[in-house]
Design an enzyme around this catalytic site. Structure first.
Site, PDB file in Angstrom:
ATOM      1  N   SER A  11       0.825  -1.215   0.000  1.00  0.00           N
ATOM      2  CA  SER A  11       0.000   0.000   0.000  1.00  0.00           C
ATOM      3  C   SER A  11       0.854   1.258   0.000  1.00  0.00           C
ATOM      4  O   SER A  11       0.518   2.252  -0.660  1.00  0.00           O
ATOM      5  CB  SER A  11      -0.950  -0.007   1.203  1.00  0.00           C
ATOM      6  OG  SER A  11      -0.258  -0.155   2.421  1.00  0.00           O
ATOM      7  N   HIS A  70      -2.289  -8.632   1.746  1.00  0.00           N
ATOM      8  CA  HIS A  70      -1.754  -7.455   2.418  1.00  0.00           C
ATOM      9  C   HIS A  70      -2.598  -7.051   3.629  1.00  0.00           C
ATOM     10  O   HIS A  70      -2.095  -6.949   4.739  1.00  0.00           O
ATOM     11  CB  HIS A  70      -1.677  -6.289   1.425  1.00  0.00           C
ATOM     12  CG  HIS A  70      -0.993  -5.068   1.947  1.00  0.00           C
ATOM     13  ND1 HIS A  70      -0.118  -5.069   3.018  1.00  0.00           N
ATOM     14  CD2 HIS A  70      -1.039  -3.768   1.542  1.00  0.00           C
ATOM     15  CE1 HIS A  70       0.340  -3.853   3.226  1.00  0.00           C
ATOM     16  NE2 HIS A  70      -0.211  -3.031   2.363  1.00  0.00           N
ATOM     17  N   HIS A 127       8.152 -12.280   8.952  1.00  0.00           N
ATOM     18  CA  HIS A 127       8.009 -10.972   8.330  1.00  0.00           C
ATOM     19  C   HIS A 127       9.043 -10.876   7.219  1.00  0.00           C
ATOM     20  O   HIS A 127      10.149 -11.391   7.336  1.00  0.00           O
ATOM     21  CB  HIS A 127       8.224  -9.861   9.366  1.00  0.00           C
ATOM     22  CG  HIS A 127       7.833  -8.494   8.883  1.00  0.00           C
ATOM     23  ND1 HIS A 127       8.679  -7.710   8.137  1.00  0.00           N
ATOM     24  CD2 HIS A 127       6.685  -7.785   9.047  1.00  0.00           C
ATOM     25  CE1 HIS A 127       8.078  -6.564   7.852  1.00  0.00           C
ATOM     26  NE2 HIS A 127       6.866  -6.585   8.387  1.00  0.00           N
ATOM     27  N   ARG A 133       5.868  -3.617  16.975  1.00  0.00           N
ATOM     28  CA  ARG A 133       4.432  -3.311  17.028  1.00  0.00           C
ATOM     29  C   ARG A 133       3.671  -4.434  17.742  1.00  0.00           C
ATOM     30  O   ARG A 133       2.671  -4.179  18.408  1.00  0.00           O
ATOM     31  CB  ARG A 133       3.892  -3.085  15.614  1.00  0.00           C
ATOM     32  CG  ARG A 133       4.543  -1.913  14.894  1.00  0.00           C
ATOM     33  CD  ARG A 133       4.212  -1.903  13.418  1.00  0.00           C
ATOM     34  NE  ARG A 133       4.679  -3.119  12.759  1.00  0.00           N
ATOM     35  CZ  ARG A 133       4.418  -3.416  11.485  1.00  0.00           C
ATOM     36  NH1 ARG A 133       3.701  -2.615  10.733  1.00  0.00           N
ATOM     37  NH2 ARG A 133       4.887  -4.535  10.959  1.00  0.00           N
ATOM     38  N   ASP A 138       0.390  -8.494  13.074  1.00  0.00           N
ATOM     39  CA  ASP A 138      -0.935  -9.076  12.846  1.00  0.00           C
ATOM     40  C   ASP A 138      -1.250 -10.226  13.801  1.00  0.00           C
ATOM     41  O   ASP A 138      -2.403 -10.639  13.914  1.00  0.00           O
ATOM     42  CB  ASP A 138      -1.048  -9.577  11.403  1.00  0.00           C
ATOM     43  CG  ASP A 138      -0.910  -8.451  10.400  1.00  0.00           C
ATOM     44  OD1 ASP A 138      -1.640  -7.453  10.546  1.00  0.00           O
ATOM     45  OD2 ASP A 138      -0.063  -8.554   9.496  1.00  0.00           O
TER      46      ASP A 138
END
Length: 350
Positions: free
Chosen positions: A158, A188, A234, A243, A289
């Site tokens: 994005s 995504h 990742h 995060r 996530d």
């Protein structure tokens, strides 16, 4: 954390003072009202239309007020000032996104009524209020969520899409809308939903009365069957995603007795060593996530089709600050190289 501070940091390279952050909040609040035609547009979308489709349509409709596009049409854009119009559009868009997203949410999942902007609140608090979630803990979660999902570097789809479209001198509204089309892709923007669905599937199979050794055995069986453990690994990071750690600390403080968090927390301890022992994963550590869906679910935010919209609202802070720098640096039109069929055959030695 406040996302306003992140925006300031990404634009200036400096950590803002509390007074400066409040000034950003006040400016965003002043620009937050939606034009009537956008409100009517969203209200007339069918409830069966995916929230991300609605978001993209609303953002492109807001483009009618683009200061960059108007200045370009008036031949006022130069290499030296294009960043100023990009900045103005970016701030206008970021300011309006919570109202856009909340209108979509309330129309699809509630009664359509959206609370007005409260000038005394920060950006995330207003967003939470408009969504209909006023609990202080959820507001704090939204501040955290909006901050850590602002990822702006060009390596993700994005962010790169926004940069690519912006390199044509398309205005920030059209550039960001393209980025959101990219985010809507399952590879995504759906990762946290897929992790949550997997976690709930695990609970259905093993229940809540398990110990760590049983869970280790379950993970090994999962891997040996050819499946993966979603939320781990990742493309860039080679350590636990910071995060993820932020969300873990929030959960330890606010929902440490939640059964789903207990599962997530135990996986955090046992999955990386198993993946290392298996030897296939370059990065066995959890990513962002692996945690976010669990937190939203805990506070009753269960409409998973909307999770990507939350992701997108946050992502605006990163990609639009980056887009402003693209214009300030005078970055050129991006033109990827292409290859002929003959060249491809040589490449693969066919």
């Amino acid at each position: 954390p406040l996302p306003e501070a992140t925006f300031w940091l990404l634009l200036t390279g400096e950590i803002p003072t509390e007074e400066q952050v409040r000034a950003v909040s006040a400016e965003w609040n002043a620009r937050a009202e939606l034009p009537a035609h956008v409100v009517n547009l969203i209200a007339n979308f069918p409830s069966t239309m995916h929230p991300m489709t609605q978001l993209v349509a609303a953002v492109t409709t807001l483009q009618a007020d683009s200061k960059f596009a108007q200045a370009y049409a008036d031949k006022q854009i130069t290499k030296n000032n294009s960043w100023e119009y990009t900045y103005e559009d970016s701030v206008d868009l970021i300011a309006k996104l919570p109202a856009v997203a909340a209108s979509i949410y309330r129309n699809v999942y509630a009664d359509g009524a959206v609370s007005p902007i409260d000038s005394s609140l920060d950006w995330s608090a207003n967003f939470s209020n408009m969504l209909g979630f006023n609990e202080p803990e959820f507001v704090e979660l939204m501040r955290l969520y909006m901050t850590i999902h602002a990822d702006h570097e060009g390596g993700n789809a994005s962010a790169h899409t926004t940069h690519l479209i912006g390199s044509t001198l398309a205005d920030p509204y059209l550039s960001f809308a393209g980025g959101m089309c990219s985010l809507a892709g399952p590879l995504h923007g759906l990762a946290n939903q897929e992790v949550l669905a997997w976690l709930e599937g695990v609970r259905e199979q093993i229940g809540d009365d398990w110990d760590e050794e049983f869970l280790k055995s379950y993970i090994w069986d999962t891997l040996k069957s050819g499946q993966v453990v979603p939320g781990y690994g990742h493309a860039v990071l080679r350590k636990t995603d910071p995060r993820y750690e932020c969300q873990r600390q929030f959960a330890l403080q606010h929902l440490k007795d939640d059964k789903l968090f207990r599962l997530v927390s135990t996986l955090y301890h046992i999955v990386p060593p198993i993946l290392l022992e298996q030897g296939k994963a370059a990065n066995p550590w959890p990513n962002v996530d692996a945690h976010s869906g669990v937190l939203l679910q805990y506070y009753g935010f269960t409409e998973r089709n909307f999770y990507t919209v939350l992701f997108g609202v946050s992502r605006a802070i990163g990609v639009l600050s980056s887009l402003t720098w693209d214009r300030a640096l005078g970055l050129p039109l991006e033109r990827p190289k292409s290859m002929s069929t003959e060249g491809l055959k040589k490449l693969v030695k066919a």
